[in-house]
Enzyme design. Structure first.
Site, short mmCIF file in Angstrom:
data_model
loop_
_atom_site.label_atom_id
_atom_site.label_comp_id
_atom_site.label_asym_id
_atom_site.label_seq_id
_atom_site.Cartn_x
_atom_site.Cartn_y
_atom_site.Cartn_z
N ARG A 1 -25.57 -1.91 5.94
CA ARG A 1 -25.24 -3.32 5.78
C ARG A 1 -25.87 -4.19 6.88
NH1 ARG A 1 -20.65 -4.57 2.40
NH2 ARG A 1 -21.38 -3.67 0.47
N LYS B 1 0.86 -1.18 0.00
CA LYS B 1 0.00 0.00 0.00
C LYS B 1 0.90 1.24 0.00
CE LYS B 1 -4.34 1.58 1.97
NZ LYS B 1 -5.60 1.15 2.55
N GLU C 1 -19.96 -5.14 9.04
CA GLU C 1 -20.93 -4.34 9.79
C GLU C 1 -22.06 -5.18 10.35
OE1 GLU C 1 -19.69 -3.50 6.80
OE2 GLU C 1 -18.67 -1.58 7.12
C1 LIG Z 1 -19.10 -1.66 3.71
C2 LIG Z 1 -17.93 -0.74 3.87
N1 LIG Z 1 -17.37 -0.60 5.09
C3 LIG Z 1 -16.31 0.22 5.24
C4 LIG Z 1 -15.80 0.90 4.19
C5 LIG Z 1 -14.66 1.87 4.39
N2 LIG Z 1 -13.46 1.41 3.71
C6 LIG Z 1 -13.15 1.79 2.47
S1 LIG Z 1 -11.75 1.16 1.89
C7 LIG Z 1 -11.51 0.31 3.33
C8 LIG Z 1 -10.30 -0.57 3.47
C9 LIG Z 1 -10.29 -1.57 2.39
O1 LIG Z 1 -9.14 -2.33 2.47
P1 LIG Z 1 -8.72 -3.17 1.23
O2 LIG Z 1 -9.92 -3.79 0.62
O3 LIG Z 1 -7.64 -4.07 1.64
O4 LIG Z 1 -8.21 -2.09 0.20
P2 LIG Z 1 -6.83 -1.26 0.25
O5 LIG Z 1 -7.22 0.12 0.61
O6 LIG Z 1 -5.92 -1.91 1.20
O7 LIG Z 1 -6.31 -1.34 -1.14
C10 LIG Z 1 -12.52 0.56 4.24
C11 LIG Z 1 -12.61 0.03 5.59
C12 LIG Z 1 -16.43 0.74 2.94
N3 LIG Z 1 -16.05 1.41 1.86
N4 LIG Z 1 -17.48 -0.10 2.82
#
Ligand SMILES: Cc1ncc(C[n+]2csc(CCOP(=O)(O)OP(=O)(O)O)c2C)c(N)n1
Ligand SMILES: CC(=O)[C@@H](O)[C@H](O)COP(=O)(O)O
Ligand SMILES: [Mg+2]
Length: 638
Positions: free
Chosen positions: A404, A289, A376
């Site tokens: 959710r 990342k 969630e």
């Molecule tokens: C249902 C939901 N919960 C929380 C989020 C907030 N959120 C967006 S990106 C993220 C982290 C995602 O991690 P990952 O899938 O590993 O992607 P990365 O940013 O590491 O590439 C979170 C918690 C969201 N977009 N949707």
């Protein structure tokens, strides 16, 4: 970043087909140019950054291997779609991303045929991919058509992903799930699946030993019946621990990887290999990342969506200071106070510790802080369990993500009348994230449930007082507040009492009923109108449910007009509550509702969106002026 004097490649890319036949050095140069564009963007405004830096090579390899006008591509969540936008014809508009009228920060089919769904919530990609593949098959349209879902390791533990994986064997022909494993959600990822992915990362290094042990296990003779069963179990368990990706293999997918996601040639090689199979395949890609921008790799939490920043002459980064204390800060402080006061209080977050500013709570109360990951629905049912045994859980969550958990709010919490407190952040317009993230439906979906108390603080004072109130109330409570600077309304304030509103200003010429944090604008509008000779009453409703009908209905009856104000969808929202109460009381009155109509609100700064919707001071004042004229004696409105 890139130190080249050669003519840039990126401006010449009008479609992914321009990547066809591109040499490896040029692909690598292009990757550098994409990173430069990303860095320039965050010097102009806050945007998703580290996740995008991490998928550049993966994006290029995918578009070189597949033709996503024919094949299908879903980026889970969609916050890492910037490189994809840059090479699918949107480079010229890229600088407008996340601004009103500009490109969305997420996939958007209205922008490009390369985007299939508007997304923004995590975890749905595998399900939609299974559906796409299945639909193509039914339409006999699947000839060589691949469906690809790219999902991050943070999104991967979402429950819905497992529902899809369990279903993938039947519909997953020519289906590829790329698991983009960068060891991070927004915060460090948590939970058992994270540990499993760590073990898979390790397994490559031990593959030689692993092969030998598995061979030995396979030679264990099977004896009599019970012993045989036991031995089989031991053998399977041992194999599961030693075979990389056994879990996925058992679900009917071929597991491939882990591979280095920044080696574009390698990723391309594996993708080509996958194309030769029938699927379903899970390709485990390891990325970093923030890759390519050292500060982001060092602090991927901060650089997930950093504030606007620039580099000073001495090379140091200068981050734009945030606009001061937000409601989020007030909420996390109130939570800290509540947890200090009682060891029965717990807090649950679904992967949003950083967004909800819970770091201090996490550090000071590690035993009573729970991060479920992006789960969630689980978080809410989990809270119900804690409440059942006498704890006082607070689910601290963005309004949009709580959607959710709808069924668990009903079944596990409200139906049982359990004292779970929902702190709903981003209740209202979330700003540049846009339609997927605006938390505008919560009033409607929460007040549906018997037993539920729904509060909308008018200001920071209310917010801080509502949490202790909720924690001593014997039933579920929700407190929803916006993504905005916290404001405290001046003057003496009434204590929070269940179902009681507060009258902040009195005047005979009209009534403003405010359901939430637009209260300062309502008061400012009333002040402005007083200067024009119109004296209005302003009520801070505080409780959306139960509505303080004792205070509000007589005021409506005595006022020439009423304007309700809310930063929420009008359907089922605060204004609807007022109208229902009037109808139930057999009362009719001229009521105008200000809020969000039956449409999705685009992205932009919250203030400009509110102004467009007539939800700023000027808009509220204008609506009152119009109502005053329309309801003046002789105008025929009653
Ligand atoms: C249902 C939901 N919960 C929380 C989020 C907030 N959120 C967006 S990106 C993220 C982290 C995602 O991690 P990952 O899938 O590993 O992607 P990365 O940013 O590491 O590439 C979170 C918690 C969201 N977009 N949707
Ligand atoms: C992609 C995603 O869902 C989050 O990163 C979200 O954009 C955070 O929003 P805030 O910036 O309001 O915390
Ligand atoms: Mg990740």
């Amino acid at each position: 970043m890139t130190q080249t004097t050669k003519k840039p490649i990126l401006p010449t890319i009008t479609s992914p087909r321009d990547l066809d036949g591109m040499s490896l050095p040029d692909l690598e140069r292009l990757a550098g140019e994409i990173r430069d564009v990303l860095c320039n963007l965050v010097s102009a405004r806050s945007a998703h950054f580290a996740s995008n830096l991490g998928v550049v090579e993966l994006c290029l390899a995918l578009h070189q291997t597949f033709d996503f006008l024919h094949d299908r591509l879903i980026w889970d969540t969609g916050h890492q779609i910037y490189p994809h936008k840059l090479i699918t014809g949107r480079y010229p508009q890229f600088s407008t991303i996340r601004t009103k009228g500009g490109l969305m920060g997420y996939p958007n089919p209205e922008e490009s045929d390369y985007d299939l769904f508007v997304t923004g919530h995590a975890g749905s990609s595998v399900s939609t991919a299974v559906g796409l593949a299945s639909g193509d098959r039914l339409l006999r349209d699947e000839e060589n058509r691949w469906t690809v879902a790219v999902i991050g390791d943070g999104a991967f533990p979402s429950g819905v992903v497992y529902e899809a994986l369990c279903n993938i064997r039947e519909s997953g022909k020519r289906l590829l799930v790329v698991l983009n494993d960068n060891k991070m959600s927004i915060c460090p990822r948590v939970g058992g699946m994270a540990d499993y992915l760590d073990r898979l990362r390790m397994s490559g290094a031990y593959s030689g030993i692993k092969g030998e042990i598995v061979k030995t296990l396979q030679n264990i003779p099977m004896l009599g019946d019970p012993v045989e069963r036991m031995l089989t179990q031991i053998k399977e368990a041992a194999k599961a621990g030693l075979h990389g990706g056994m879990l996925f293999e058992e679900l009917g997918m071929r597991y491939v990887g882990p591979i280095d996601g920044h080696n574009v040639a390698l990723v391309r090689k594996y993708l080509r290999m996958v194309r030769k199979t029938d699927g379903p395949v899970l390709l485990h890609v390891v990325t970093e990342k923030g890759h390519g921008f050292h500060p982001a790799t060092q602090d991927p939490v901060l650089f997930h969506a950093p504030p606007q920043f620039s580099r000073c002459e001495n090379g140091e980064l200068q981050m734009k200071k945030s606009g001061g204390r937000a409601y989020t800060n007030a909420a996390s402080e109130a939570i800290h106070v509540a947890m200090t006061a009682s060891d029965k209080v717990t807090v649950l977050t679904a992967a949003m510790c950083q967004g909800n500013k819970l770091e201090r709570v996490r550090d000071d109360f590690p035993d009573r802080f729970f991060d479920t990951g992006i789960c969630e629905a689980h978080a809410v049912a989990f809270a119900a369990g804690q409440a059942k045994v006498g704890m006082r859980p607070i689910v601290d969550i963005y309004s949009t993500f709580l959607q959710r958990s709808f069924d668990h709010i009903f079944q596990e919490v409200a139906l049982q009348n359990l004292p779970v407190t929902f702190m709903l952040d981003r209740g209202g317009l979330s700003g540049p994230d846009g339609a997927t993230h605006h938390g505008v439906f919560d009033l409607g979906y929460l007040r549906l449930f018997p037993h539920m108390t729904v509060m909308a603080p008018g200001d920071e004072h209310d917010l801080a007082s509502m949490l202790p109130f909720a924690l001593q109330h014997n039933g579920p409570c929700a407190i929803r507040y916006p993504k905005a600077a916290a404001v405290t309304v001046a003057g003496e304030r009434a204590p929070i009492e269940h179902g009681t509103a507060e009258v902040l200003r009195r005047g005979p010429d009209g009534l403003i009923l405010c359901g939430g944090a637009l209260l300062p604008d309502c008061l400012a509008a009333a002040e402005q109108l007083a200067g024009e000779g119109l004296e209005l009453t302003v009520v801070n409703a505080r409780f959306i449910k139960p509505l303080d009908t004792k205070t509000i209905l007589p005021l409506v009856a005595d006022s020439p007009f009423t304007v309700t104000v809310e930063e929420a969808a009008l359907a089922g929202g605060f204004g609807s509550v007022v109208l229902e109460a009037l109808a139930d009381a057999g009362q009719t009155a001229p009521v105008r509702r200000l809020g969000i109509g039956d449409h999705y609100v685009e992205h932009g700064e919250r203030e400009e969106l509110l102004a467009d919707l007539g939800l700023d001071t000027a808009g509220i004042a204008q609506a009152c002026r119009e109502q005053s004229q329309a309801c003046a004696p002789g105008q025929g409105v009653s």
